[in-house]
Each structure stands twice: as C-alpha cells, then as structure tokens.
Design a protein around this motif. Sequence first.
Motif, PDB file in Angstrom:
ATOM      1  N   ALA A 210       0.815  -1.213   0.000  1.00  0.00           N
ATOM      2  CA  ALA A 210       0.000   0.000   0.000  1.00  0.00           C
ATOM      3  C   ALA A 210       0.851   1.265   0.000  1.00  0.00           C
ATOM      4  CB  ALA A 210      -0.933  -0.001   1.209  1.00  0.00           C
ATOM      5  N   ASP A 211       2.090   1.165   0.503  1.00  0.00           N
ATOM      6  CA  ASP A 211       2.955   2.340   0.530  1.00  0.00           C
ATOM      7  C   ASP A 211       3.388   2.772  -0.864  1.00  0.00           C
ATOM      8  OD1 ASP A 211       4.351  -0.034   0.297  1.00  0.00           O
ATOM      9  OD2 ASP A 211       6.106   0.668   1.390  1.00  0.00           O
ATOM     10  N   GLU A 212       3.147   1.932  -1.876  1.00  0.00           N
ATOM     11  CA  GLU A 212       3.479   2.302  -3.253  1.00  0.00           C
ATOM     12  C   GLU A 212       2.402   3.181  -3.900  1.00  0.00           C
ATOM     13  OE1 GLU A 212       6.068   1.501  -5.257  1.00  0.00           O
ATOM     14  OE2 GLU A 212       7.179   0.375  -3.746  1.00  0.00           O
ATOM     15  N   LEU A 213       1.236   3.292  -3.259  1.00  0.00           N
ATOM     16  CA  LEU A 213       0.070   3.835  -3.951  1.00  0.00           C
ATOM     17  C   LEU A 213      -0.071   5.345  -3.850  1.00  0.00           C
ATOM     18  CD1 LEU A 213      -2.473   1.144  -2.728  1.00  0.00           C
ATOM     19  CD2 LEU A 213      -1.245   1.190  -4.909  1.00  0.00           C
ATOM     20  N   GLY A 214       0.540   5.961  -2.866  1.00  0.00           N
ATOM     21  CA  GLY A 214       0.308   7.385  -2.680  1.00  0.00           C
ATOM     22  C   GLY A 214      -1.118   7.660  -2.244  1.00  0.00           C
ATOM     23  N   LEU A 215      -1.620   6.841  -1.326  1.00  0.00           N
ATOM     24  CA  LEU A 215      -2.990   6.996  -0.857  1.00  0.00           C
ATOM     25  C   LEU A 215      -3.181   8.339  -0.164  1.00  0.00           C
ATOM     26  CD1 LEU A 215      -3.484   3.456   0.703  1.00  0.00           C
ATOM     27  CD2 LEU A 215      -4.579   4.300  -1.390  1.00  0.00           C
ATOM     28  N   GLU A 216      -4.352   8.922  -0.355  1.00  0.00           N
ATOM     29  CA  GLU A 216      -4.681  10.122   0.395  1.00  0.00           C
ATOM     30  C   GLU A 216      -4.805   9.777   1.873  1.00  0.00           C
ATOM     31  OE1 GLU A 216      -6.845  13.316   2.277  1.00  0.00           O
ATOM     32  OE2 GLU A 216      -7.487  11.225   2.127  1.00  0.00           O
ATOM     33  N   ARG A 217      -5.361   8.577   2.143  1.00  0.00           N
ATOM     34  CA  ARG A 217      -5.446   8.099   3.515  1.00  0.00           C
ATOM     35  C   ARG A 217      -5.777   6.611   3.491  1.00  0.00           C
ATOM     36  NH1 ARG A 217      -9.173  11.495   7.441  1.00  0.00           N
ATOM     37  NH2 ARG A 217      -7.636  13.050   6.750  1.00  0.00           N
ATOM     38  N   GLU A 218      -5.354   5.917   4.535  1.00  0.00           N
ATOM     39  CA  GLU A 218      -5.732   4.530   4.748  1.00  0.00           C
ATOM     40  C   GLU A 218      -6.609   4.496   5.996  1.00  0.00           C
ATOM     41  OE1 GLU A 218      -3.315   0.465   4.039  1.00  0.00           O
ATOM     42  OE2 GLU A 218      -2.552   1.694   5.670  1.00  0.00           O
ATOM     43  N   VAL A 219      -7.818   3.963   5.848  1.00  0.00           N
ATOM     44  CA  VAL A 219      -8.807   3.990   6.924  1.00  0.00           C
ATOM     45  C   VAL A 219      -9.055   2.565   7.398  1.00  0.00           C
ATOM     46  CG1 VAL A 219     -11.142   4.669   7.585  1.00  0.00           C
ATOM     47  CG2 VAL A 219      -9.879   6.025   5.897  1.00  0.00           C
ATOM     48  N   LEU A 220      -8.888   2.318   8.696  1.00  0.00           N
ATOM     49  CA  LEU A 220      -9.139   1.004   9.269  1.00  0.00           C
ATOM     50  C   LEU A 220     -10.571   0.945   9.772  1.00  0.00           C
ATOM     51  CD1 LEU A 220      -5.842   0.439  11.299  1.00  0.00           C
ATOM     52  CD2 LEU A 220      -6.315  -0.012   8.883  1.00  0.00           C
ATOM     53  N   VAL A 221     -11.301  -0.062   9.323  1.00  0.00           N
ATOM     54  CA  VAL A 221     -12.707  -0.231   9.689  1.00  0.00           C
ATOM     55  C   VAL A 221     -12.850  -1.516  10.491  1.00  0.00           C
ATOM     56  CG1 VAL A 221     -15.072  -0.470   8.834  1.00  0.00           C
ATOM     57  CG2 VAL A 221     -13.442   0.997   7.616  1.00  0.00           C
ATOM     58  N   MET A 222     -13.053  -1.366  11.789  1.00  0.00           N
ATOM     59  CA  MET A 222     -13.273  -2.501  12.693  1.00  0.00           C
ATOM     60  C   MET A 222     -12.077  -3.450  12.742  1.00  0.00           C
ATOM     61  SD  MET A 222     -17.342  -3.228  11.931  1.00  0.00           S
ATOM     62  CE  MET A 222     -17.472  -4.364  13.305  1.00  0.00           C
TER      63      MET A 222
END
Length: 652
Positions: A210-222
């Motif tokens: 996921a660190d390759e993606l340039g995500l705006e944010r990573e959100v953990l759900v439950m």
Amino acid sequence: MSRGRGAAARGGAGSPEETVAPARAGRGCKSAPPPASSTRPRRPPWDFGYAPVPTAAGDDDGGPLDIVVASRCPVAPDAVATALGARWSGIAVERVIERTPIFWLRVRSPDPGRRADVAAALSAAALPVRYVASARRPSAAVAPRFDAAAGAAACPEGWTARSASVEDEPVTPGRWFLRGEGGGIGVDRRRCGGGAGTRLGVIDDDAWAADELGLEREVLVMIERPPRSQAHGAFMVAWAVGVRRPGGFRGVAPDASPRLYLIPKPGSCVLALPVAIVRAVSDGADVVVCAAYVEGSTTPMLDDALEFAARLGRRGRGCPVVFPTGREASSPPESLHASFSLGLGEPASDPRVFCVGPGARGDGWFLWRDRRGRSRPFANRGPAVRWLAPGDDLACPLPSPSGATPALERLCHAESSGASALAAGALLLVVSQNPSLRLSELDALVMRTLAPVPPGAPASAEPIADAWDLLPGGRDRDGHNAKHGYGRIDAGRACLAAGDPIALALVLVGEDGAARAWHDARAEGPLVRRLYSRRLARWAVRALLADPSLCHGVCALVRHARLTAGDPRRRRAHGAGAVLRQLSLLVRALAANRAAPPPSPRVRDEITALLDRLERSSTDAAAVAAVESRFGALADVVFADATDGDAHEGAA
C-alpha cells in the motif's frame, strides 16, 4: 484477482436437460450440450445452469447476543445497556455509526437471546428502534425505510483532491485495457482527462504494498492494524488510479484521489462492509468499489448503506457503488456441469450496485486456459450483471515482491475484481467531465455508450472445456446477456457524451469520430466555444438523458448535418431557414422541459438569451443565411474525417 472460494460440489437442483448420462461422461472428453429430442425441450437462448453456491451461514438468533440495533435518532449506549441489563448480563454497547439518518449500535452479551425479544425490551423502554439484526450472520430482511431528507448530503471533508497531471503513458502490450480496440475501455486521455478533482473509495481486506500507492489516507474499519499479507487491495487502487511516484504506473483515472478502507477478513462479521460504505460515502467519495470477498454478507445494514450512498452520496447526487460478479463454481446435484452463478441474494445482485464482469482481451467473456489448454470461465453469470470491463491479463502495476525491476512487463489475471476496479476508474473519468450528473443519469449515460459484446465465444477460445460454461448463447431483447450484461464499458464514448449535448447525440448515432471532432472544435475554437457555455452544455446532457423526444430531436439535427456535410446542393434543397427553425424549436423545448432537472438561474438565463437571439434571427433574411452558413461550415468540419475524428487543422 477474483475473490471466489473455488469450485464446490454444492448448489441447487439441476434442470433435467443438464444431466449427463454416465455412459457419455468419459474422463477427459469434451462435454457438449445434449442434442435436442422430442422428449427434451430445446433450451431457451437465455437459459443456463442457474444454481449458485449457497453462501449464507445459518441464523444465530437465540445464541449469545452480537447484534446491531438501528434507531431512528441518536440513542445513548448507556440507555440501551440499561434497557437490556435486567435480562442479559455483561451487556456491552458500542456506537458504530451516528450519521443522520443512520444510527447503529452494536450490542453484545454472553447470554443467549432472540432479536425480537431485544427489540421488545428496547421498545418497552421507549427507545426509537428501527430494527435489530445480527452483526455476524447475513439476512435477506429489508431494512425499514429511513428519512433521507433529514440527512445532510455527503460532501468531501478533509479529503484532498488532486489536480490534473501530465505524464507519459507508455503503450505496452499489458496496457491494452486502456485502448479502444482489442477489448479495452477506450480511454482517450486528450478527451477523457485523468479524473482530476474526483475521489475514489476502495474497500478491501488486504493491502500489501500500500505504501506504493500514494494513498490520500488509509482507513481502518473494525480492525486494529492494516493487513499486509496480500496485494489485492493495492491492485484495485493501482488499476483504478495508479501508483503515485515519478514514472509509476498510471491507471484509468490517474488524477483521482484514492482512499483505502480496510475491513476484516470474511467470516468474522457482516457489519464491516456496510460501515465501510457509509464511511467512504460520508467522507466524500465520488465512486466506491469493493472487490473483497463479500458473498453471503447481505444484511439490513448493507441495505441502509446502499440506500445512503444512492440518496445522499456525492453531494446528494448519488454515489455509485461497484461490485464484481465474483467467482463461485458449483456443480448442482445430478449434473457434471459447473453453474458459475451469481446468487440473487448476494450483495453484487442488489439493484443499487453496479455489478461488473470480466471481459477478454479481444472480445467476449474472460476465459482462462487450464493445464490441458482448454478454456474455462472465471466469473459468475446472472441476471444482475450490468457491464463488462477488461479482466484478462493486465500489466502488473506493482513492483515484484523481491523489489527487483523486471526486464519485461509482468502480467496479472485481473478477473472480475480487476474489472470492477477499471469500471470504477471509468466512472471517475465520466464524473470528472460532468460532476452534476445524478446517479441515474450516470447509469443511463454509461448504458447508452456501451460497446456491444457478442454472446458467443471467439474462435480463439477453442477448445472449450465444457460448452455449457458458455451459456446462455443469446441476448434478451434489451441486449442483456447473463455473462456480459448489456455490454462493455467504453470510457472514451461516455466521457465525450457526458459534457456536451451535440457530442452526446453524435455518439448515440454512432459517429464517435465526429464527436471527437466536435469536442476538439469546442476546446480549440473560441467561436465554437462561445456558442454555449460549459455550464449549459453539462445541464443539456442531463436534459437529453431525461427526455427521449428532445434527444431524438437533437439526434435528427446531427443526422441532417451528416447527410448535408460537404454538399451545398443538399443544404439548399431543404429551403432557407429550415436549420434555424429546428434550432429554435429545440432550444424552446429545452427551456420548457419538465423532465429535465431544474436548471440553475445562470443556465436558465443563458437559454432564454439564446432563444431570443434565434427567434430574432428568423425574421432577418441575412441573419438566416448567416446562421445556416455557419451550421454548414461546422458540419463540414465535424464530418470532414469521421473515420478517425481529426478535423482539418484550423478549420474551426
């Protein structure tokens, strides 16, 4: 990248014509549909072995409490604990969602209890209960309606959008899915753009790299920590948007801003998926895609979440939610054929979901080769399948696990998961061209610009492992086939049609090249651009989608332009003023249209001014001649080279 659970010897009863007699079922022999006979009715062209794998777990009603309490307004967790504490011990109440009109609390207790008894106890305490449902097991129950008008439309809050970027996109064999030929979705970067200003929510249960993606944010759900064992979620983001680093892979909508919502692995609970959908939509997603394994997770909460997305998502216009068809192979009793059926009760069959199947490189349904070189399917079929998107081998967008740069382009099976990611990227491109489109209008626009898919398998697919796998062999009258839906997404056509009414009409009549020429004339020629504003153009597209008669009128005008382009004698044969009259009538119909969405004051004023100018011109012979001359000149430019859409340079 499909998340199906493989072949299973489970399923419903097979139809009599699917039975294969033991004497004819030799091992290694190619199976074929049995011949028609006087005692066996001929199979209809829409029929196939429609027997899905049963995925729903048994009901847990009566066991230890692990339930969702949905209320009509906010309720304090302590009030619920007090109302239930006299009957159940160890009550734990957790607030899950509190976002008007959705209010969910999760209630747990080690003591057994029935949901009806819980609802009765809460009602006796004067708590406003909508429903009580299991947090762990699926249910086909439909949630009671909520008051969507009471809720605020979802707007982006703290989700940074991206601006347009300009980077080279290499043409490689593995990037065939972006092209207009060979089964691709026809991304034309010059006219489609890159999805700047849009936001994508990807829901998945794993995201290595996921660190390759340039995500705006990573959100953990439950979940407490992000799972990093498989790259499935990262693939979905990368194919839809890309890898955000210099020279990195550019997906369908490389300028969209992605967030990744990570949920628990399947089997632990059915609550995380609807929570993730509500979170993504509330955060401001323009499109949500979920390609994780979610079979057997239909619940009243999912019903709430999809209704929330459709009614309040994307500033109240409706947020599209995309699911793959999945892959669940079953062999029904008394049959040796796999059914590959999408169950009507699965999340992907919900009518509010855009269900996407995988297309092949070249054309048709995606088939793969087994060890004997025989073609087999890799996706479910069913009445709910909407569209195809490429699902064959695609360029791998992520680095190899070893970190070494491969000398050659690596390919990955995308299957229905990857197809849903590409479809989500295409929807982002369309939304970026016309952000005012409502969900129903977006659906209609994509539907009317699809590329048709032949219902049969191409010759290149031979030999087929089992001819029954390719059923149904025909289309319904509306063009639907259980394998292909209504056709393959064509992002190029859809983007052209989304932002301009003339381009929409040209695409609808089959003149894609002319639509590109008109788009370019509007983009590059100030005189053509001043005919009407971009604001009016976007609203007029919505009006044409809403009014078949008005759409027919505009299509008739562009057909006239096609027939008279380059032929002044044909133009004169229709008499002076005919074109101006048609234009006046169409703009008048646009101004009085009741089927179209209400125009903004600025659009309404522009339509009024345009209609006044046309009506005044009709009384002046010189003005009539000028209008018709300019119309003819534009027709000459637009249809000058309709085969590839390139108008003569500078003619506009």
